[in-house]
Structures are given as structure tokens and as C-alpha cells.
Design a protein around this motif. Structure first.
Motif, short mmCIF file in Angstrom:
data_model
loop_
_atom_site.label_atom_id
_atom_site.label_comp_id
_atom_site.label_asym_id
_atom_site.label_seq_id
_atom_site.Cartn_x
_atom_site.Cartn_y
_atom_site.Cartn_z
N SER A 52 1.01 -1.34 0.00
CA SER A 52 0.02 -0.11 0.08
C SER A 52 0.96 1.09 0.17
O SER A 52 0.34 2.42 0.05
CB SER A 52 -0.90 -0.23 1.21
OG SER A 52 0.04 0.10 2.48
N GLN A 53 2.06 1.01 -0.06
CA GLN A 53 2.99 2.34 0.16
C GLN A 53 3.86 2.42 -1.27
O GLN A 53 4.49 3.39 -1.33
CB GLN A 53 3.82 2.22 1.41
CG GLN A 53 3.23 2.33 2.68
CD GLN A 53 3.89 1.85 3.97
OE1 GLN A 53 5.09 2.26 4.01
NE2 GLN A 53 3.30 0.79 4.48
N ASN A 62 -4.49 0.71 -6.17
CA ASN A 62 -2.91 0.71 -6.02
C ASN A 62 -2.57 -0.58 -5.36
O ASN A 62 -1.67 -1.34 -5.99
CB ASN A 62 -2.56 1.94 -5.40
CG ASN A 62 -0.82 1.87 -5.78
OD1 ASN A 62 -0.33 1.73 -6.96
ND2 ASN A 62 -0.33 1.99 -4.64
N CYS A 70 4.34 2.61 -5.48
CA CYS A 70 3.36 2.97 -6.76
C CYS A 70 3.37 1.65 -7.41
O CYS A 70 4.55 0.99 -7.62
CB CYS A 70 3.99 4.08 -7.43
SG CYS A 70 3.30 4.22 -9.14
N ASP A 87 -7.89 7.95 1.16
CA ASP A 87 -7.96 6.73 0.21
C ASP A 87 -7.28 6.99 -1.28
O ASP A 87 -7.35 6.54 -2.13
CB ASP A 87 -9.42 6.40 -0.23
CG ASP A 87 -10.19 7.73 -0.67
OD1 ASP A 87 -9.44 8.76 -0.64
OD2 ASP A 87 -11.27 7.57 -1.10
N ARG A 88 -6.28 8.07 -1.11
CA ARG A 88 -5.59 8.37 -2.37
C ARG A 88 -4.16 8.17 -2.06
O ARG A 88 -3.54 8.37 -1.07
CB ARG A 88 -5.60 9.89 -2.53
CG ARG A 88 -6.98 10.49 -3.06
CD ARG A 88 -6.77 11.78 -2.73
NE ARG A 88 -8.13 12.45 -2.54
CZ ARG A 88 -9.04 12.54 -3.47
NH1 ARG A 88 -8.64 12.81 -4.77
NH2 ARG A 88 -10.22 12.94 -3.13
N PHE A 89 -3.63 7.75 -3.12
CA PHE A 89 -1.98 7.51 -3.43
C PHE A 89 -1.33 8.21 -4.10
O PHE A 89 -1.88 8.32 -5.45
CB PHE A 89 -1.82 5.82 -3.48
CG PHE A 89 -0.37 5.53 -3.58
CD1 PHE A 89 0.31 5.10 -2.36
CD2 PHE A 89 0.41 5.46 -4.88
CE1 PHE A 89 1.66 4.95 -2.36
CE2 PHE A 89 1.61 5.24 -4.77
CZ PHE A 89 2.46 4.81 -3.63
N ALA A 108 -6.07 4.66 -3.61
CA ALA A 108 -5.02 3.61 -2.86
C ALA A 108 -5.40 2.35 -2.84
O ALA A 108 -4.41 1.42 -2.67
CB ALA A 108 -5.10 4.31 -1.21
N ARG A 166 0.72 8.22 0.98
CA ARG A 166 -0.81 7.95 0.79
C ARG A 166 -1.71 8.91 1.97
O ARG A 166 -1.08 9.26 2.91
CB ARG A 166 -0.97 6.55 1.34
CG ARG A 166 -2.31 6.07 1.88
CD ARG A 166 -2.44 4.55 1.92
NE ARG A 166 -3.85 4.45 1.86
CZ ARG A 166 -4.24 3.10 1.96
NH1 ARG A 166 -3.29 1.91 1.97
NH2 ARG A 166 -5.57 2.66 1.91
#
Ligand SMILES: [Zn+2]
Length: 472
Positions: free
Chosen positions: A378-379, A409, A381, A393-395, A406, A390
Motif C-alpha cells: 500500500s506504500q 493501487n 506505486c 484513500d488517495r495514493f 489507494a 498515502r
């Protein structure tokens, strides 16, 4: 694989319920006795099995003090010994981790794993020390259950089509007849759990033998990320179980509010008791601080969440023959620190349900579940592999200059982990980070070589000078 089914009693009369509660209370003493004697390193060190415990208790008359029928306490001994075994296995999982940390030598590791497996850990000082450290002495907390062996009960359908389950009471040949709210008769060993005036009949059936009206699975390979707002998000960008977040938030708010009110009532009752007004204290305790309604609401909430999660997993399996997911069976690190934080407790609990749903739905519908190492999924790309930022809910990936959803991804990263040559299921967290960094660094250093524009070459030439200056 086994699946647990639960049948519920329907309008059971209070007298019968009270009799069952009394039996469960007495069996709770049996459980406590088993834990007391065999629930520790020393107890299991004696290497007794449940049958030997039974024989010993029959011989020395321990059983006479229980006040229950023979089959009831014998099954309870077996059940409690199995609980103790599970408790020990949980400790062993920790010890296995400690072994991996202690040595890289495959021969040493193999020797220690084997010793652990064969219960020979007591002879090895390191293993014995680790077991003592991780195996906290357990205690029995179960006083509301009755285990009934398959040949000790029967079921009958009455004239109105209602199903009755007869289980042994406290006296010989005096069965307690329980009306059930289902028409499907339970089978195998039963676990009766007494909650809020109702009997839950838990039993297990073979997933393979279940009535198979199940849809076949899909034909694709899909990665999924578990979430809190949605139960799952897949690597196509599709959310599943979108109602989960609302359910959990509502429950968390409700619990916080109710706990606050209960605390207030409890303090009023305590003050009353201190004043000597025991009648008032008792009234509050009985009328306002009961557990029947609370437990029933909790059960209803659990059922709703399960339904939402199972439905989400079914949606995924609709399109997938292979589901790639985080290995959720790993024990939750820092479990003890959760404390009173309801949100995090709920999140940890739903994680367990998601693991169960993924496993059981996959097995029933014939898809494969591939567990992968989800560290940093989750961290990083999914396109360039760099660590990004992050927020909610956006990355945000600074290199690609793109904002991803997020969870999507993460789901794509998880999908890629299935074919990752370097990152295996048990590759430690810090190694994964190193591998990911090495990949992007290699990528970065390679770029200027491929790009031979004068500007880049000039910048490269400047590098040594700059670093030399900064060293002064
Ligand atoms: Zn990127």
C-alpha cells in the motif's frame, strides 16, 4: 474443509434453559480443572492425552465431584485439552519466528523446527526458554458451553413440522428437548452455546458435502486488497462489500455511546451501594446493566458483517479462478496494544472474517487462493515501484505524478506479488523494503546511461564535485 453451521433454539422455555445453564456451569468447573492441571508448560510436559486424563480422573474419583453425566464431562475434558493444544500451537508459531531470527543455518533451523513439532522442545534450552516466554499460562473462560457427542442426542420432527433436538440433561435418561428454528437437523459433535436465553447449536459439516448450488468461479487472476470502507477492492479497480464501512462505523459509534452510558449507570449504582442503598444498586444492575440484549445485538451485528464480507468475496470469485490476497492468517502484530480502541478491534476482527471467507468460498467454488507477502503493497506505486505518499484513500506518486485510488493501487501490487521472483511469502518486512528500494535505485542509475543528452551528462559530471563540496 469443515464449515461451521449454527442452529438456534426457538422459544425455549426458561425452565429448560436454566437447566442447561446449570449443566454448562458445572462443566465450566471441569474445564477449569483441566486448565488448572494441564494448561501450563508443566502440565503438558507430562505429555498426557485426554483419554489418559479421563482414565486417571475415573480412577481417583475426581469425576464424582462434577455432578454431571459421564459422557458430558468426558467430552468436556477432550474439548478443553484441544483448547490447550491450540493455545500451545499459537505459542509455537511465535517460537518458529524466534528460530528464524536466531539462525540462518538451514540445518540448525530444521533441527529446531522438528524438535518443536515432535514436542521435544523441553530438552533444548533455547526452545524451552522461548516456549516459556511465549506460552502464557492460560485459564478457562468458558462456562456457557456443553459439548454433545454425535451418539448422545437425537432429533425429531413433530406434527407441525418443527424440529426438536434432545440432549442429555443432568440426570440419566432425562433428555432436554430443544425446539429449533430450522428444519435442517444438526449432525456430528454439537457445541451448545447458551447466550441470552437462547441456545446456539454449533456443528461442523464438510464443505464438499454441502448442497452445491454454488455458481462456478470465473476464469481470471485477480488481486484483492482488504479494506475498512469496502470489504475488498480488486485489481480491476472494483470495490466489493461497499456497505462494510458504514456497518462498522455505526457499530463503533453505538458501542462507544453505550459504553459511556453503562459506565455512568455503573457509577450511579456504586454510589448507591456505598450509601447503603443496595436495593437501588441491585435494580440498576438487573434492569440497566444486563447482558442479554447487549449480546443479542452483538450477535446480530456480527452476522451482518459476515454476510457483507462473504458477499464481497463471492463477487470476486465470480470473475476469478485465482485470487491473490494478503496472507491474512498471520497473527496480528501488537494485538495486545489494541486495548479499548473499538475501531481497531473491529478492524482486526473483520480481517479474520475476510480470511475465513476467502478460504471457504474459494474451496466451495473451486477457485485457488494464493496468499502473498503484502509488505509495502500500500506504500509503493504499482507502475514505477517507488514509495509514494498515502493520504486517506488517495495514493500520490511523485515520480509518475499520478494520484491513484489507494486500495486499487494496493490490489494491483498484491496481484504482482504472486509472480515476484524475489519476494516470497515469508520474506521479512525490512528485506522487502530493501528489495523495493534496490529496484527503483537500479532504475534511476540506469536512466542517465540510456539517455545521452548533453544536459544529463553535464549534470552527472557535476555530481562528484557537489558531493565533494558537501563533505568539506
Ligand atoms: Zn509511480
Amino acid at each position: 474443509m469443515k464449515v461451521t453451521r449454527i442452529a438456534y433454539s426457538a422459544r425455549l422455555n426458561p425452565g429448560k434453559y436454566a437447566a442447561l445453564v446449570e449443566q454448562a456451569r458445572r462443566l465450566g468447573r471441569v474445564r477449569s480443572e483441566v486448565w488448572q492441571r494441564y494448561g501450563s508448560i508443566l502440565g503438558v510436559g507430562s505429555g498426557l492425552r485426554d483419554r489418559q486424563v479421563r482414565d486417571r480422573w475415573l480412577a481417583d474419583g475426581t469425576h464424582l465431584s462434577f455432578g454431571v453425566l459421564a459422557n458430558a464431562w468426558k467430552e468436556t475434558v477432550r474439548d478443553a485439552m484441544a483448547d490447550i493444544g491450540a493455545n500451545m500451537e499459537a505459542a509455537k508459531a511465535e517460537v518458529r519466528r524466534a528460530i528464524s531470527r536466531r539462525t540462518d543455518d538451514p540445518v540448525q533451523r530444521k533441527r529446531m523446527f522438528a524438535a518443536l513439532q515432535a514436542e521435544r522442545w523441553a530438552q533444548d534450552p533455547f526452545l524451552a526458554r522461548q516456549m516459556r516466554k511465549h506460552w502464557k499460562r492460560g485459564r478457562n473462560h468458558t462456562r456457557d458451553q456443553i459439548v454433545v457427542r454425535a451418539d448422545n442426542y437425537n432429533t425429531v420432527v413433530d406434527g407441525c413440522g418443527r424440529l426438536w433436538l434432545s440432549v442429555p440433561g443432568l440426570q440419566r435418561r432425562q433428555m432436554v428437548k430443544i425446539p429449533l428454528s430450522t428444519t435442517v437437523a444438526p449432525t456430528g459433535t454439537l457445541r451448545l452455546i447458551l447466550r441470552g436465553g437462547r441456545v446456539e447449536v454449533h456443528y461442523q459439516i464438510d464443505a464438499a458435502q454441502m448442497r452445491s448450488s454454488q455458481r462456478p468461479c470465473g476464469d481470471r487472476t485477480v488481486g484483492v486488497d482488504k479494506g475498512y470502507t469496502e470489504a475488498l477492492t480488486d485489481s480491476d479497480g472494483q470495490p466489493h462489500g461497499a456497505g462494510l464501512g458504514v456497518l462498522l462505523t455505526a457499530e463503533s459509534d453505538r458501542l462507544k455511546e453505550r459504553n459511556r452510558r453503562r459506565a455512568k449507570l455503573r457509577s450511579i449504582a456504586n454510589t448507591a451501594a456505598l450509601r447503603g442503598d443496595h436495593a437501588k444498586a441491585h435494580r440498576i444492575k438487573v434492569n440497566n446493566l444486563g447482558t442479554v440484549k447487549r449480546d443479542r445485538q452483538a450477535a446480530r451485528h456480527r452476522a451482518r458483517v459476515r454476510t457483507e464480507i462473504f458477499r464481497a468475496v463471492h463477487r470476486v470469485v465470480d470473475k476469478a479462478v485465482t485470487v491473490v490476497a494478503e496472507d491474512l492468517t498471520k497473527r496480528f502484530a501488537g494485538r495486545k496494544k489494541l486495548g479499548k480502541n473499538i475501531n481497531r478491534r473491529l478492524a482486526a476482527w473483520t480481517k479474520g472474517i475476510t480470511a475465513e471467507a476467502l478460504k471457504s468460498v474459494s474451496e466451495r467454488r473451486g477457485s485457488a487462493l494464493v496468499p502473498v507477502n503484502a509488505a509495502y503493497t500500500s506504500q509503493a506505486c504499482h507502475r514505477c515501484g517507488r514509495f509514494g505518499r498515502r493520504s486517506g484513500d488517495r495514493f500520490h506518486c511523485t515520480r509518475c505524478g499520478v494520484v491513484w485510488q489507494a486500495d486499487v493501487n494496493a490490489a494491483i501490487n498484491i496481484l504482482h506479488r504472486a509472480g515476484d521472483p524475489d519476494i516470497a511469502l515469508h520474506t521479512p518486512h525490512h528485506r522487502v523494503k530493501q528489495i523495493l528500494q534496490d529496484r527503483t535505485d537500479r532504475h534511476r542509475t540506469r536512466l542517465p546511461v540510456q539517455d545521452s543528452s548533453p544536459a544529463t551528462a553535464g549534470r552527472r559530471a557535476n555530481h562528484p564535485n557537489r558531493s565533494a563540496m558537501s563533505n568539506e
